[in-house]
Design a protein around this motif. Structure first.
Motif, short mmCIF file in Angstrom:
data_model
loop_
_atom_site.label_atom_id
_atom_site.label_comp_id
_atom_site.label_asym_id
_atom_site.label_seq_id
_atom_site.Cartn_x
_atom_site.Cartn_y
_atom_site.Cartn_z
N GLY A 114 15.06 -8.90 -0.48
CA GLY A 114 16.38 -8.51 -0.99
C GLY A 114 17.40 -8.37 0.13
N ALA A 115 16.99 -7.76 1.24
CA ALA A 115 17.90 -7.60 2.38
C ALA A 115 18.26 -8.96 2.96
CB ALA A 115 17.24 -6.73 3.46
N TYR A 157 2.58 -3.33 0.56
CA TYR A 157 3.10 -4.59 1.10
C TYR A 157 4.04 -5.25 0.08
CZ TYR A 157 3.45 -9.34 2.85
OH TYR A 157 3.95 -10.54 3.30
N SER A 158 3.64 -5.24 -1.18
CA SER A 158 4.46 -5.93 -2.19
C SER A 158 5.85 -5.29 -2.30
CB SER A 158 3.75 -5.95 -3.55
OG SER A 158 3.72 -4.66 -4.10
N ILE A 159 5.92 -3.97 -2.15
CA ILE A 159 7.22 -3.28 -2.20
C ILE A 159 8.04 -3.58 -0.95
CG2 ILE A 159 8.36 -1.03 -2.30
CD1 ILE A 159 5.78 -0.01 -3.77
N TRP A 160 7.39 -3.42 0.19
CA TRP A 160 8.13 -3.59 1.46
C TRP A 160 8.59 -5.03 1.65
CZ3 TRP A 160 4.93 -0.18 5.44
CH2 TRP A 160 5.09 1.16 5.10
N ALA A 161 7.74 -6.00 1.26
CA ALA A 161 8.12 -7.41 1.42
C ALA A 161 9.25 -7.76 0.45
CB ALA A 161 6.91 -8.31 1.21
N LEU A 169 20.71 -5.21 5.86
CA LEU A 169 19.89 -4.46 6.82
C LEU A 169 18.57 -4.07 6.18
CD1 LEU A 169 19.64 -2.73 9.47
CD2 LEU A 169 20.92 -0.94 8.26
N TYR A 170 17.50 -4.18 6.95
CA TYR A 170 16.18 -3.75 6.48
C TYR A 170 15.68 -2.69 7.46
CZ TYR A 170 11.27 -4.04 5.04
OH TYR A 170 10.00 -3.75 4.58
N MET A 171 15.57 -1.48 6.97
CA MET A 171 15.12 -0.36 7.82
C MET A 171 13.79 0.15 7.28
SD MET A 171 17.72 0.96 9.90
CE MET A 171 17.46 2.72 9.81
#
Ligand SMILES: [Zn+2]
Length: 325
Positions: A267-268, A258-262, A274-276
């Motif tokens: 950043g996006a 979660y910490s990486i994806w959030a 874009l956030y993919m």
């Protein structure tokens, strides 16, 4: 046999050996012997072109968010990982039986569209599960190989043949041709982009040259294809999928991922791009991971100006915007 015929055979054999040795020498040439021209020639097969980030996203949104679910089921173990045992087949089956219903429930609850990349073999093995996606027309279904085969060992003719076979099953199941292509191995042969273009796709989503959408160059020329890039850091497989025979040995905690994806989303959002996110029903579909995905979706929805869209909607939008510039 006459002497002249013997000579012809000898000459043919000699030319094969010499020719073969020459071709082999070129192929086996150590990288440190490559000239600058050879380096440039090698990397230009498929290259990033223009940045296609639009001036603004629809309705003034700050960022475009697109989540894909690669509904690989058993084929990912057969074609990509080379595991055929019933145990591995059950891991694939989990995606259809347990993972997918949880995912559709989450998407329904939050009213967000998504893109499902589905191998033809999954359509054959799990028609009822695929139908539950088709019952929700807000979602896109993209093309994702025949049986999750890696194209790398295929000749161009074989690659065309296997995609044509997969396309027949796709059209029969979905009722229309897809606009999005994702290589099953996230890897391309030198011919793949040419084939994808010939098959009439609008976009590819297998490459990693940027976080932003971009145009794809093939042999230095604009291919006409849009790239919606992927990244292993925004994929659930390496973090969560235990796979004894490969480098994927992750059983990470949900908080860590979660910490990486959030942070990637932050950043996006900041960049207005874009956030993919790429996930797999058999991986993300486990309970504690679905709780984390819902936490992420809730976090993204809490920010103003987030456009949730399918890959197709994003590709069409950036294409329109690029045409107007
Ligand atoms: Zn896949």
């Amino acid at each position: 046999m006459r002497w002249s015929n013997w000579m012809k055979i000898v000459l043919v054999l000699v030319s094969c050996v010499v020719g073969g040795a020459a071709a082999g020498a070129e192929q086996d040439k150590p990288l440190w012997q490559w000239t600058p021209e050879e380096m440039k020639e090698h990397v230009k097969t498929v290259r990033s072109g223009r940045d296609l980030t639009p001036e603004q996203w629809p309705e003034g949104a700050k960022v475009a968010v697109s989540i894909s679910f690669d509904f690989d089921t058993e084929p990912v173990w057969l074609g990509f990982q080379g595991n055929r045992s019933p145990s591995y087949m059950s891991r694939g089956e989990y995606g259809a039986r347990a993972g997918l219903p949880r995912i559709l429930k989450l998407l329904d609850k939050h009213d967000i569209p998504a893109t499902f990349f589905i191998p033809a073999a999954t359509m054959v093995l799990h028609p009822a599960a695929v139908q539950t996606i088709l019952d929700r027309p807000q979602h896109e279904i993209g093309f994702h190989s025949y049986i999750h085969e890696s194209p790398l060992s295929l000749s161009e003719d074989q690659e065309r043949e296997v995609y044509a076979r997969a396309m027949d099953i796709f059209v029969e199941t979905v009722g229309k041709r897809p606009v999005g292509f994702r290589s099953a191995a996230w890897d391309l042969t030198p011919a793949t982009i040419k084939i994808v273009k010939d098959m009439g796709f609008l976009y590819d989503s297998s490459m990693m040259a940027d976080d932003r959408p971009y145009s794809l160059l093939a042999d230095g020329q604009e291919s006409g294809l849009i790239e919606l890039p992927v990244e292993w850091i925004l994929d659930d497989w390496p973090y969560f999928q235990l796979s004894w025979g490969s480098q994927h040995v992750g059983l990470r905690t949900a908080d860590e991922v979660y910490s990486i994806w959030a942070a990637e989303f932050d950043g996006a959002y900041e960049e207005g791009s874009l956030y993919m996110l790429v996930t797999h029903p058999q991986v993300i579909g486990h309970r504690y991971r679905m709780q984390m995905l819902e936490r992420l979706v809730t976090y993204m929805k809490s920010k103003p100006g987030v456009w949730f869209a399918t890959h197709e909607q994003i590709a069409r939008y950036v294409q329109e915007q690029a045409a107007e510039q």
